[in-house]
Design an enzyme around this catalytic site. Structure first.
Site, PDB file in Angstrom:
ATOM      1  N   ARG A  55     102.318  43.253  -8.548  1.00 34.50           N
ATOM      2  CA  ARG A  55     101.448  44.400  -8.289  1.00 34.50           C
ATOM      3  C   ARG A  55     100.532  44.130  -7.098  1.00 34.50           C
ATOM      4  NH1 ARG A  55      98.933  45.194 -13.925  1.00 34.50           N
ATOM      5  NH2 ARG A  55      99.856  43.327 -14.770  1.00 34.50           N
ATOM      6  N   GLU A  66      94.937  48.510  -9.065  1.00 35.20           N
ATOM      7  CA  GLU A  66      96.272  48.005  -8.752  1.00 35.20           C
ATOM      8  C   GLU A  66      97.268  49.135  -8.548  1.00 35.20           C
ATOM      9  OE1 GLU A  66      96.061  43.989 -11.456  1.00 35.20           O
ATOM     10  OE2 GLU A  66      96.717  45.850 -12.401  1.00 35.20           O
ATOM     11  N   ALA A 149      91.373  49.711 -27.731  1.00 36.84           N
ATOM     12  CA  ALA A 149      92.124  50.923 -27.387  1.00 36.84           C
ATOM     13  C   ALA A 149      93.636  50.765 -27.547  1.00 36.84           C
ATOM     14  CB  ALA A 149      91.790  51.344 -25.961  1.00 36.84           C
ATOM     15  N   GLN A 150      94.168  49.557 -27.385  1.00 35.69           N
ATOM     16  CA  GLN A 150      95.622  49.369 -27.448  1.00 35.69           C
ATOM     17  C   GLN A 150      96.130  49.105 -28.870  1.00 35.69           C
ATOM     18  OE1 GLN A 150      97.641  49.098 -24.434  1.00 35.69           O
ATOM     19  NE2 GLN A 150      95.795  49.903 -23.482  1.00 35.69           N
ATOM     20  N   THR A 211      92.609  41.383 -26.271  1.00 37.98           N
ATOM     21  CA  THR A 211      91.180  41.475 -25.970  1.00 37.98           C
ATOM     22  C   THR A 211      91.018  41.722 -24.480  1.00 37.98           C
ATOM     23  OG1 THR A 211      90.920  39.108 -25.551  1.00 37.98           O
ATOM     24  CG2 THR A 211      90.698  39.839 -27.835  1.00 37.98           C
ATOM     25  N   ASP A 237      95.102  41.446 -18.339  1.00 36.10           N
ATOM     26  CA  ASP A 237      95.346  40.214 -17.600  1.00 36.10           C
ATOM     27  C   ASP A 237      94.862  40.290 -16.166  1.00 36.10           C
ATOM     28  OD1 ASP A 237      97.199  38.464 -19.400  1.00 36.10           O
ATOM     29  OD2 ASP A 237      97.815  40.543 -19.681  1.00 36.10           O
ATOM     30  N   LYS A 241      91.306  35.301 -16.398  1.00 35.11           N
ATOM     31  CA  LYS A 241      91.235  35.917 -17.723  1.00 35.11           C
ATOM     32  C   LYS A 241      92.398  35.421 -18.579  1.00 35.11           C
ATOM     33  CE  LYS A 241      91.057  39.063 -21.071  1.00 35.11           C
ATOM     34  NZ  LYS A 241      92.127  38.396 -21.824  1.00 35.11           N
TER      35      LYS A 241
END
Lengths: 356, 356
Positions: A55, A66, A149-150, A211, A237, A241
């Site tokens: 990306r 991105e 949220a996921q 997270t 990611d 992180k």
């Protein structure tokens, strides 16, 4: 003279957030997750066809923006996506996204759509496709660490595609867990809130970490991971992180989407550059081994790759016809005589005369 | 329960082709070219601030699809643009484009707009900014070789910003020249159709080449270019596509936007990798010399760079307020609780009940 009506080519079907949500309800969320998973798996099988690139990221102190382009030679797609962990505190989404498909032959866009909702669906579908190939047979319990949220999308995809029946839930904020339990009530999953990540991991065959802090955290420490589990590490990611203790990576067989991207963004950024990984497309096409023993720890270091967005965009395009769940966007100038762009602009003068 | 109304953040102002054309008429095409030129020049002055990358291209047999991102640290922008020379024969545009601005701090998009018309305006504005710095003083005559979709915009920008009064016109298709003459009638330029590129170049202080074949052509041969002229070579650029004889490059001082991109796409792809070029931002900020003598040939090897699109997008954003020439696009999912994306989707159920 008023502007002549643009030709049909000039219009790009646009799926708004409202229409995407209507599409989810029309199809059913579990059915849609399964449908997208089929497209994701199909595109993993066609992996070598794709024009692939890591990306294109623009980093700032607060986050990242991105672009994720890819093409299968017939259709081109890209996604715009941001990642701003601090947004949540300001009442905004960490991740928002939109995407586009275009015809490679003409270069004309053929679909523009919201992708915030769609990204959650495709991420969950991808996790489930991978777990289908790597998780222990008869996996029935998943630990879900991070209930943001996921999380509900992950849970439903794992239920629908991998047969998960029980969720063991942990979040540093108990309100997030309460929200998840409210949202998934009555959907056929046994929901067990836990007081620590350790507790959540107990008895789970699949551990999902999801997270969003922009830092090297240890969501999962080495002693929490027993033999034989499948880890689905999909938390937002970026460089700097990570979620897992490096000891877990050393004990695991690590599976990735596209190594040049994962080595920069994924959990394996903690490891040496030659740390061995297996590409998922090779497992899915039978060119590489996936799970080979009951004691093996398999780890999907998922960062999200452009082909998965492409799969989700293809799925949406194929479902749209006849639904009316889009509107036509006048996004492309398309003069009758392609060399006469200026004439088209001038003839559109609302005053009918000369411009200043 | 029907879907709750999205928050204001969820809407992205969208400028359609129709509204862009109305904006051009409201402002006036020459005024808009000057306005965009000011923004382009301002961003050349701030060059070192920008996050710069060569465009991200996906090539196919028929053409190319490109993403052109950049950021000044506060605002992020990108353009989607295709280049398909064969499209014209099929009644389609060689180049179509759209673009986006986003807030770096939140990652949320703040403007989506057509850019087919806007690209023609920014390309012309950029050529004129460059010519203002490099063309001979008191240049009054421009040869325009290639009278296609970009040509009228180039002509008007050169008139407005550089004082060009006479155009000497050539195209391999006389109908293109007739179209240009029709379109520019009554706009204060003397229009002289010519039977050959050689004839067009006679007496011109500026020579603009603007053709679109995807091949190494020689639109301008060495003997056609006398001393002292400024060449504005802006024809659709990609690897394998050039317009000028290499002899001209050897005799000229070559000025470029962003060398890593120009060496791949521009006229200088014919030359060795270390062929000397001067970056335009250095000329504009006084850090490098531009024209130093009356006999010097200056050559702008323009390929179009992301910062110029960024400038044009900024200009449009700054002009929009109060015009009503946009509509709000429901493109961003923005739940009240950012962690509750799933709940937002479920509450949007048009049936008000459970989904299948």
């Amino acid at each position: 003279m008023s502007a002549p009506a643009p030709s049909e080519r000039a219009f790009v079907p646009f799926v708004s957030v409202d229409n995407m949500m209507k599409l989810v309800h029309r199809i059913g969320v579990e059915t849609m997750l399964s449908g997208i998973a089929e497209y994701v798996e199909e595109d993993f099988r066609r992996w070598e066809l794709f024009d692939k690139t890591p990306r294109v990221a623009s980093h700032s102190k607060e986050g990242v923006i991105e672009l994720m382009p890819t093409s299968d030679g017939v259709t081109y797609g890209f996604k715009y996506v941001n990642g701003h962990p601090k947004n949540t505190k300001e009442g905004l989404q960490t991740v928002t996204a939109f995407g586009l498909l275009a015809d490679v032959y003409t270069g004309y866009p053929v679909l523009l759509t919201e992708m915030t909702v769609l990204t959650a669906l495709r991420t969950a579908a991808t996790s489930a496709v991978v777990a289908k190939h790597l998780a222990p047979k008869d996996a029935h319990t998943m630990a879900m660490i991070g209930n943001g949220a996921q999380s509900e999308f992950q849970a439903l995809a794992m239920k629908e595609i991998c047969g998960i029946k029980t969720l063991r839930l942990y979040d540093i904020d108990p309100k997030a867990t309460e929200k998840l339990m409210r949202n998934l009530e009555g959907r056929g999953l046994t929901l067990q809130p836990c007081k620590s990540p350790e507790e959540a991991a107990l008895g789970a065959q699949i551990i999902t970490t999801c997270t969003a802090d922009k830092q090297n955290a240890t969501v999962l420490s080495d002693n929490m991971v027993g033999t034989g589990v499948h880890i689905n590490a999909i938390g937002g990611d970026c460089p700097g992180k990570t979620e897992l203790a490096s000891g877990i990576l050393s004990r695991s067989d690590v599976f990735v989407e596209y190594p040049p991207q994962t080595r920069v963004e994924g959990e394996i950024q903690q490891m040496p550059e030659d740390f061995p990984v297996t590409e998922m497309w090779k497992v899915i096409t039978g060119q590489a081994e996936g799970r080979t023993s009951d004691r093996q720890i398999t780890l999907f270091d998922g960062v999200g790759f452009a082909t998965e967005d492409f799969s989700a965009l293809r799925y949406v395009r194929d479902q749209l016809e006849g639904t009316g769940l889009y509107h036509d966007l006048d996004m492309l100038a398309d003069p009758d005589d392609p060399r006469d762009l200026f004439g088209m602009v001038m003839r559109a003068n609302p005053e009918g005369g000369e411009t200043a």
